[in-house]
Design a protein around this motif. Structure first.
Motif, PDB file in Angstrom:
ATOM      1  N   ASP A 143      60.286 -16.733 -27.982  1.00  0.00           N
ATOM      2  CA  ASP A 143      60.299 -16.024 -26.698  1.00  0.00           C
ATOM      3  C   ASP A 143      60.812 -14.620 -26.997  1.00  0.00           C
ATOM      4  O   ASP A 143      62.013 -14.369 -26.986  1.00  0.00           O
ATOM      5  CB  ASP A 143      61.199 -16.747 -25.703  1.00  0.00           C
ATOM      6  CG  ASP A 143      61.249 -16.058 -24.337  1.00  0.00           C
ATOM      7  OD1 ASP A 143      60.622 -14.985 -24.191  1.00  0.00           O
ATOM      8  OD2 ASP A 143      61.930 -16.577 -23.437  1.00  0.00           O
ATOM      9  N   LYS A 185      60.587 -11.855 -25.340  1.00  0.00           N
ATOM     10  CA  LYS A 185      61.173 -11.146 -24.207  1.00  0.00           C
ATOM     11  C   LYS A 185      62.671 -11.389 -24.118  1.00  0.00           C
ATOM     12  O   LYS A 185      63.451 -10.474 -23.823  1.00  0.00           O
ATOM     13  CB  LYS A 185      60.484 -11.591 -22.917  1.00  0.00           C
ATOM     14  CG  LYS A 185      61.009 -10.893 -21.671  1.00  0.00           C
ATOM     15  CD  LYS A 185      60.258 -11.364 -20.438  1.00  0.00           C
ATOM     16  CE  LYS A 185      60.795 -10.670 -19.178  1.00  0.00           C
ATOM     17  NZ  LYS A 185      60.068 -11.124 -17.956  1.00  0.00           N
ATOM     18  N   HIS A 186      63.091 -12.611 -24.391  1.00  0.00           N
ATOM     19  CA  HIS A 186      64.511 -12.961 -24.292  1.00  0.00           C
ATOM     20  C   HIS A 186      65.170 -13.101 -25.669  1.00  0.00           C
ATOM     21  O   HIS A 186      66.298 -13.561 -25.771  1.00  0.00           O
ATOM     22  CB  HIS A 186      64.684 -14.258 -23.496  1.00  0.00           C
ATOM     23  CG  HIS A 186      64.182 -14.171 -22.084  1.00  0.00           C
ATOM     24  ND1 HIS A 186      62.914 -14.590 -21.720  1.00  0.00           N
ATOM     25  CD2 HIS A 186      64.771 -13.698 -20.956  1.00  0.00           C
ATOM     26  CE1 HIS A 186      62.748 -14.402 -20.414  1.00  0.00           C
ATOM     27  NE2 HIS A 186      63.852 -13.860 -19.931  1.00  0.00           N
ATOM     28  N   GLU A 187      64.442 -12.739 -26.703  1.00  0.00           N
ATOM     29  CA  GLU A 187      64.948 -12.806 -28.085  1.00  0.00           C
ATOM     30  C   GLU A 187      65.498 -14.203 -28.412  1.00  0.00           C
ATOM     31  O   GLU A 187      66.609 -14.370 -28.900  1.00  0.00           O
ATOM     32  CB  GLU A 187      66.026 -11.748 -28.343  1.00  0.00           C
ATOM     33  CG  GLU A 187      65.514 -10.326 -28.251  1.00  0.00           C
ATOM     34  CD  GLU A 187      66.546  -9.308 -28.691  1.00  0.00           C
ATOM     35  OE1 GLU A 187      66.232  -8.466 -29.544  1.00  0.00           O
ATOM     36  OE2 GLU A 187      67.683  -9.367 -28.163  1.00  0.00           O
ATOM     37  N   ARG A 188      64.637 -15.172 -28.144  1.00  0.00           N
ATOM     38  CA  ARG A 188      65.027 -16.569 -28.374  1.00  0.00           C
ATOM     39  C   ARG A 188      63.954 -17.284 -29.190  1.00  0.00           C
ATOM     40  O   ARG A 188      62.781 -16.902 -29.186  1.00  0.00           O
ATOM     41  CB  ARG A 188      65.243 -17.325 -27.049  1.00  0.00           C
ATOM     42  CG  ARG A 188      66.293 -16.731 -26.154  1.00  0.00           C
ATOM     43  CD  ARG A 188      66.464 -17.587 -24.908  1.00  0.00           C
ATOM     44  NE  ARG A 188      67.204 -18.795 -25.174  1.00  0.00           N
ATOM     45  CZ  ARG A 188      68.529 -18.897 -25.065  1.00  0.00           C
ATOM     46  NH1 ARG A 188      69.246 -17.858 -24.701  1.00  0.00           N
ATOM     47  NH2 ARG A 188      69.130 -20.039 -25.295  1.00  0.00           N
ATOM     48  N   LYS A 242      68.642 -15.807 -30.667  1.00  0.00           N
ATOM     49  CA  LYS A 242      69.337 -17.008 -30.247  1.00  0.00           C
ATOM     50  C   LYS A 242      68.430 -18.203 -30.526  1.00  0.00           C
ATOM     51  O   LYS A 242      67.322 -18.314 -29.973  1.00  0.00           O
ATOM     52  CB  LYS A 242      69.687 -16.945 -28.760  1.00  0.00           C
ATOM     53  CG  LYS A 242      70.198 -18.251 -28.167  1.00  0.00           C
ATOM     54  CD  LYS A 242      71.483 -18.718 -28.815  1.00  0.00           C
ATOM     55  CE  LYS A 242      71.981 -20.006 -28.152  1.00  0.00           C
ATOM     56  NZ  LYS A 242      73.156 -20.569 -28.845  1.00  0.00           N
TER      57      LYS A 242
END
Length: 405
Positions: free
Chosen positions: A308, A310-313, A395
């Protein structure tokens, strides 16, 4: 009648001559070829500015029986020069096509390993391993151990790849990983198990993957496990009693950046390695109490990484099929109830998740990505990868789904 006898004699002479032409020269040439080369089974590489090459080799005879194992060490300014020096030192051509394992020392620049495929006969699918420190000493210990136990080659690594929870790698696989978007790679660390007791009472042990399961991953530590009895009292004597493979050397930016201990090494295997077998041990909460050390056999597993940007996950997803075994399983699952199975699934999933999380934390600390998270961002979010991707900033969540068989 005389003509018939002459014809028979001519046939016999012709047959004898044909036999001589067809078999005798090739036998002589085959004998000459055998005696002009030696078979290298294990190759070790040490050094950085100057390359040290150690070979465990056997010399075949005409009857194809080896004359025993021995080692030789040579040096050169380059890997190619060291290989040529090896031929000179042996007085024969070193046959590298039968090499079953390459061991690299801690200071080796892994970028030179490509030379093994392009300039030598070492095959791309040869198993790659790491010595904790010096490959020359490790190969000497392995050779001594094999001579005493009758082991014939380095197949314990191949055994570990199929039957134990070990993240193994081949030469081509390692170089491909290192050249990928994650710029990281791993190889198993091989170490000798030693017994310093000097007494005659010893435990039995197996080399390879099974040894790795029992070792507990104590870093450069030593364990007692093994075979031969003590030799007299008095002075403490170290004896190699087996080989242990349960840690991983991790590489980034063409250098070894660390060694992962057992829990983290298992986490990498769960997430990244195509392991087929293994054992998982977990504490199971069931019926208001905790049953310690319930074991299960891994039957198969699937893993993937979802990103993801966009959320750096990123999410590491693992599906594992496990067959519980032993008396402690019977204590939980004797009724074969869904409640018992749910407890087993939860306990095993918790342990697997813990091991993968350990792998992530320990690899972030050395800026290495053997979970290959970066590879997924490169594939599916190339703009983010080029402009903002940093492994330590991602993350990573872990989702584990366990099926009880």
């Amino acid at each position: 009648m005389k003509d018939r006898k002459k014809l028979l004699i001519y046939k016999i002479l012709l047959f004898a001559f044909a036999f001589f032409i067809a078999f005798m020269p090739s036998t002589a040439m085959r004998s000459q070829e055998v005696n002009s080369r030696v078979i290298v089974e294990i190759l070790g590489i040490d050094g950085k500015d100057k390359i040290s090459l150690t070979a465990q080799y056997v010399m075949p005879t005409d009857s194809q029986e080896s004359t025993g194992k021995d080692t030789v060490t040579v040096t050169g300014d380059t890997l190619t020069e060291a290989v040529e020096t090896l031929n000179t030192a042996l007085g024969r051509r070193a046959e590298l096509g039968h090499c079953s394992m390459v061991i690299i020392g801690k200071d080796v620049d892994p970028s030179i390993l490509g030379t093994l495929m392009t300039a030598t006969d070492v095959t791309a699918d040869v198993w790659l391993s790491a010595a904790e420190d010096n490959a020359e000493k490790l190969i000497g210990d392995i050779t001594d151990f094999m001579s005493k136990t009758g082991a014939t080659d380095a197949d314990f690594i191949a055994y570990s790849a199929r039957k134990a929870h070990i993240a193994t790698n081949t030469l081509l696989g390692f170089l491909s990983d290192l050249g990928s978007a994650s710029k990281s790679a791993y190889i198993p660390v091989v170490q000798m198990l030693e017994d310093c007791s000097g007494d005659g009472e010893q435990q039995g042990g197996e080399s390879g993957g099974s040894g790795g399961e029992s070792s507990g991953g104590t870093g450069g530590g030593q364990e007692q496990s093994g075979s031969s009895g003590g030799e007299g009292g008095g002075a403490e004597q170290k004896k190699n009693t087996g080989m242990c493979v349960d840690r991983l050397a991790v590489y980034a930016d063409n250098a070894r950046v660390g060694i992962l201990e057992r829990e983290s090494a298992r986490g990498v295997a769960w997430a990244s390695a195509p392991i087929e077998k293994g054992i998982v041990v977990a504490d199971i909460d069931y019926g208001g109490k905790t049953v310690k050390n319930v074991s299960g056999r891994l039957l198969k597993k699937y893993s993937s990484v979802k990103i993801d940007a966009k959320h750096e996950r990123a999410t590491v997803k693992i599906k594992a099929y496990i067959e519980p075994n032993g008396d402690k399983f019977n204590e939980i699952g004797s009724s074969n109830s869904e409640k018992a199975n749910a407890a087993l699934r939860a306990g095993f999933a918790k342990q697997i998740k813990h091991e993968v999380e350990c792998a992530y934390a320990d690899t972030v600390a050395v800026n290495c990505d053997p979970l290959f998270v970066g590879r997924e961002f490169y594939r599916y979010a190339p703009d983010y990868y080029e402009n903002g991707y940093v492994y330590a900033n991602i993350k990573v969540d872990v989702e584990v789904n366990v099926a009880i068989k």
